[in-house]
Design a protein around this motif. Structure first.
Motif, PDB file in Angstrom:
ATOM      1  N   PHE A  35       0.829  -1.206   0.000  1.00  0.00           N
ATOM      2  CA  PHE A  35       0.000   0.000   0.000  1.00  0.00           C
ATOM      3  C   PHE A  35       0.866   1.261   0.000  1.00  0.00           C
ATOM      4  O   PHE A  35       0.554   2.243  -0.663  1.00  0.00           O
ATOM      5  CB  PHE A  35      -0.920   0.030   1.223  1.00  0.00           C
ATOM      6  CG  PHE A  35      -2.207  -0.728   1.064  1.00  0.00           C
ATOM      7  CD1 PHE A  35      -2.318  -1.844   0.254  1.00  0.00           C
ATOM      8  CD2 PHE A  35      -3.338  -0.320   1.767  1.00  0.00           C
ATOM      9  CE1 PHE A  35      -3.505  -2.542   0.131  1.00  0.00           C
ATOM     10  CE2 PHE A  35      -4.534  -1.001   1.642  1.00  0.00           C
ATOM     11  CZ  PHE A  35      -4.622  -2.122   0.824  1.00  0.00           C
ATOM     12  N   THR A  36       1.958   1.237   0.764  1.00  0.00           N
ATOM     13  CA  THR A  36       2.831   2.404   0.868  1.00  0.00           C
ATOM     14  C   THR A  36       3.651   2.600  -0.406  1.00  0.00           C
ATOM     15  O   THR A  36       3.843   3.734  -0.863  1.00  0.00           O
ATOM     16  CB  THR A  36       3.768   2.255   2.085  1.00  0.00           C
ATOM     17  OG1 THR A  36       2.970   2.042   3.246  1.00  0.00           O
ATOM     18  CG2 THR A  36       4.607   3.491   2.302  1.00  0.00           C
ATOM     19  N   ALA A  37       4.115   1.507  -0.991  1.00  0.00           N
ATOM     20  CA  ALA A  37       4.963   1.589  -2.185  1.00  0.00           C
ATOM     21  C   ALA A  37       4.177   1.908  -3.452  1.00  0.00           C
ATOM     22  O   ALA A  37       4.679   2.598  -4.339  1.00  0.00           O
ATOM     23  CB  ALA A  37       5.733   0.281  -2.367  1.00  0.00           C
ATOM     24  N   SER A  41      -1.981   2.372  -7.344  1.00  0.00           N
ATOM     25  CA  SER A  41      -2.532   1.186  -8.001  1.00  0.00           C
ATOM     26  C   SER A  41      -3.938   0.831  -7.509  1.00  0.00           C
ATOM     27  O   SER A  41      -4.560  -0.089  -8.029  1.00  0.00           O
ATOM     28  CB  SER A  41      -1.588  -0.011  -7.823  1.00  0.00           C
ATOM     29  OG  SER A  41      -1.452  -0.330  -6.461  1.00  0.00           O
ATOM     30  N   PHE A  42      -4.454   1.580  -6.561  1.00  0.00           N
ATOM     31  CA  PHE A  42      -5.810   1.345  -6.041  1.00  0.00           C
ATOM     32  C   PHE A  42      -6.718   2.467  -6.535  1.00  0.00           C
ATOM     33  O   PHE A  42      -6.534   3.621  -6.201  1.00  0.00           O
ATOM     34  CB  PHE A  42      -5.790   1.289  -4.507  1.00  0.00           C
ATOM     35  CG  PHE A  42      -4.895   0.203  -3.988  1.00  0.00           C
ATOM     36  CD1 PHE A  42      -5.372  -1.084  -3.848  1.00  0.00           C
ATOM     37  CD2 PHE A  42      -3.565   0.460  -3.664  1.00  0.00           C
ATOM     38  CE1 PHE A  42      -4.545  -2.094  -3.386  1.00  0.00           C
ATOM     39  CE2 PHE A  42      -2.732  -0.533  -3.197  1.00  0.00           C
ATOM     40  CZ  PHE A  42      -3.223  -1.825  -3.056  1.00  0.00           C
ATOM     41  N   ASN A  44     -10.415   2.199  -6.637  1.00  0.00           N
ATOM     42  CA  ASN A  44     -11.830   2.082  -6.271  1.00  0.00           C
ATOM     43  C   ASN A  44     -12.144   2.710  -4.919  1.00  0.00           C
ATOM     44  O   ASN A  44     -11.386   2.571  -3.971  1.00  0.00           O
ATOM     45  CB  ASN A  44     -12.237   0.604  -6.220  1.00  0.00           C
ATOM     46  CG  ASN A  44     -12.063  -0.074  -7.551  1.00  0.00           C
ATOM     47  OD1 ASN A  44     -11.821   0.578  -8.551  1.00  0.00           O
ATOM     48  ND2 ASN A  44     -12.175  -1.379  -7.559  1.00  0.00           N
ATOM     49  N   GLY A  45     -13.293   3.355  -4.807  1.00  0.00           N
ATOM     50  CA  GLY A  45     -13.850   3.839  -3.550  1.00  0.00           C
ATOM     51  C   GLY A  45     -12.881   4.596  -2.669  1.00  0.00           C
ATOM     52  O   GLY A  45     -12.123   5.442  -3.133  1.00  0.00           O
ATOM     53  N   LEU A  46     -12.894   4.285  -1.390  1.00  0.00           N
ATOM     54  CA  LEU A  46     -12.060   4.935  -0.388  1.00  0.00           C
ATOM     55  C   LEU A  46     -10.578   4.728  -0.693  1.00  0.00           C
ATOM     56  O   LEU A  46      -9.754   5.604  -0.458  1.00  0.00           O
ATOM     57  CB  LEU A  46     -12.388   4.374   1.006  1.00  0.00           C
ATOM     58  CG  LEU A  46     -11.641   4.980   2.185  1.00  0.00           C
ATOM     59  CD1 LEU A  46     -11.981   6.461   2.334  1.00  0.00           C
ATOM     60  CD2 LEU A  46     -11.975   4.246   3.459  1.00  0.00           C
ATOM     61  N   LEU A  47     -10.250   3.565  -1.251  1.00  0.00           N
ATOM     62  CA  LEU A  47      -8.853   3.287  -1.571  1.00  0.00           C
ATOM     63  C   LEU A  47      -8.402   3.966  -2.856  1.00  0.00           C
ATOM     64  O   LEU A  47      -7.271   3.783  -3.281  1.00  0.00           O
ATOM     65  CB  LEU A  47      -8.613   1.777  -1.650  1.00  0.00           C
ATOM     66  CG  LEU A  47      -8.750   1.019  -0.340  1.00  0.00           C
ATOM     67  CD1 LEU A  47      -8.464  -0.458  -0.546  1.00  0.00           C
ATOM     68  CD2 LEU A  47      -7.833   1.580   0.729  1.00  0.00           C
ATOM     69  N   GLY A  48      -9.270   4.768  -3.479  1.00  0.00           N
ATOM     70  CA  GLY A  48      -8.893   5.504  -4.668  1.00  0.00           C
ATOM     71  C   GLY A  48      -8.022   6.704  -4.369  1.00  0.00           C
ATOM     72  O   GLY A  48      -7.377   7.262  -5.244  1.00  0.00           O
ATOM     73  N   VAL A  53      -4.506   5.490   1.065  1.00  0.00           N
ATOM     74  CA  VAL A  53      -3.856   4.188   0.856  1.00  0.00           C
ATOM     75  C   VAL A  53      -2.495   4.174   1.545  1.00  0.00           C
ATOM     76  O   VAL A  53      -2.145   3.215   2.242  1.00  0.00           O
ATOM     77  CB  VAL A  53      -3.727   3.871  -0.654  1.00  0.00           C
ATOM     78  CG1 VAL A  53      -2.892   2.624  -0.875  1.00  0.00           C
ATOM     79  CG2 VAL A  53      -5.097   3.713  -1.289  1.00  0.00           C
ATOM     80  N   SER A  54      -1.715   5.232   1.375  1.00  0.00           N
ATOM     81  CA  SER A  54      -0.398   5.316   2.028  1.00  0.00           C
ATOM     82  C   SER A  54      -0.525   5.311   3.544  1.00  0.00           C
ATOM     83  O   SER A  54       0.252   4.643   4.238  1.00  0.00           O
ATOM     84  CB  SER A  54       0.344   6.580   1.593  1.00  0.00           C
ATOM     85  OG  SER A  54       0.757   6.462   0.261  1.00  0.00           O
ATOM     86  N   ALA A  55      -1.502   6.059   4.075  1.00  0.00           N
ATOM     87  CA  ALA A  55      -1.705   6.118   5.527  1.00  0.00           C
ATOM     88  C   ALA A  55      -2.089   4.743   6.074  1.00  0.00           C
ATOM     89  O   ALA A  55      -1.570   4.305   7.115  1.00  0.00           O
ATOM     90  CB  ALA A  55      -2.773   7.147   5.869  1.00  0.00           C
ATOM     91  N   ILE A  56      -2.980   4.042   5.380  1.00  0.00           N
ATOM     92  CA  ILE A  56      -3.365   2.691   5.798  1.00  0.00           C
ATOM     93  C   ILE A  56      -2.143   1.773   5.750  1.00  0.00           C
ATOM     94  O   ILE A  56      -1.922   0.964   6.653  1.00  0.00           O
ATOM     95  CB  ILE A  56      -4.516   2.139   4.916  1.00  0.00           C
ATOM     96  CG1 ILE A  56      -5.800   2.919   5.194  1.00  0.00           C
ATOM     97  CG2 ILE A  56      -4.728   0.648   5.145  1.00  0.00           C
ATOM     98  CD1 ILE A  56      -6.933   2.619   4.219  1.00  0.00           C
TER      99      ILE A  56
END
Length: 182
Positions: A35-37, A41-42, A44-48, A53-56
């Motif tokens: 997710f950090t690297a 690549s995400f 969709n939705g919240l992960l867009g 994504v980096s924080a998660i």
């Protein structure tokens, strides 16, 4: 379960479950690295959102990385997960184990269920009992923390112990009845 004497019962750590926890922690840490690297690549939705994504990913690396370290320490720990004897219950079942809990400091032993996990809950008599350092193996070790107004119970999860929950609960309650007035 190992009886080291008539009065002492040792419950070992469940190394197989600990290995499963370690593999899970490493897998989630790996997902966090992904997710950090590659946050872009995400799509969709919240992960867009690459920032989310980096924080998660970073949170996952920290939480599961620390969990993996604690689990490795437990896997290499040869001490029993729980010792029940005339002095009390010595908890060594987790990375933040309570240490020695003297019988005289215990008010009640009961079962608590959170979601689908059962815990053996040890309710203490006084807040000071929860903040007083306990001695285990000659070393001082702090037990569960609380403030002066709250008695925090100690919860022992059976997941890291190699024993049946109901049998362990019965053994603890029997020992409590036997030793609480001693």
């Amino acid at each position: 379960m190992k009886h080291t004497s008539e009065e002492t019962i040792e419950i070992p750590l469940n190394k197989q479950r600990l290995i499963i926890l370690l593999v899970s922690a490493v897998a989630f840490c790996g997902i966090g690295i992904w997710f950090t690297a590659k946050p872009d690549s995400f799509k969709n939705g919240l992960l867009g959102n690459p920032t989310i994504v980096s924080a998660i990913g970073m949170l996952s690396i920290v939480v599961f990385g620390l969990s993996a370290i604690v689990v490795v320490k437990k896997i290499t720990d040869n001490k029993p997960g729980l010792i029940i004897d005339k002095s009390g219950i010595t908890d060594n079942s987790t990375g933040v184990a309570a240490g020695l809990i003297p019988w005289k400091e215990i008010k009640e032993i009961k079962t608590t269920k959170i979601i689908n996990q059962k815990f053996i809950t040890i309710v203490l008599n006084t807040p000071q009992a929860a903040t007083k350092p306990a001695k285990t193996d000659g070393n001082k070790k702090g037990s569960a923390k609380s403030n002066d107004n709250t008695v925090m119970p100690i919860n022992i999860a059976i997941t890291t112990l190699k024993y049946d929950f109901n049998e362990l609960e019965a053994i603890l309650k029997t020992a409590f009845e036997k030793y609480k007035k001693a």
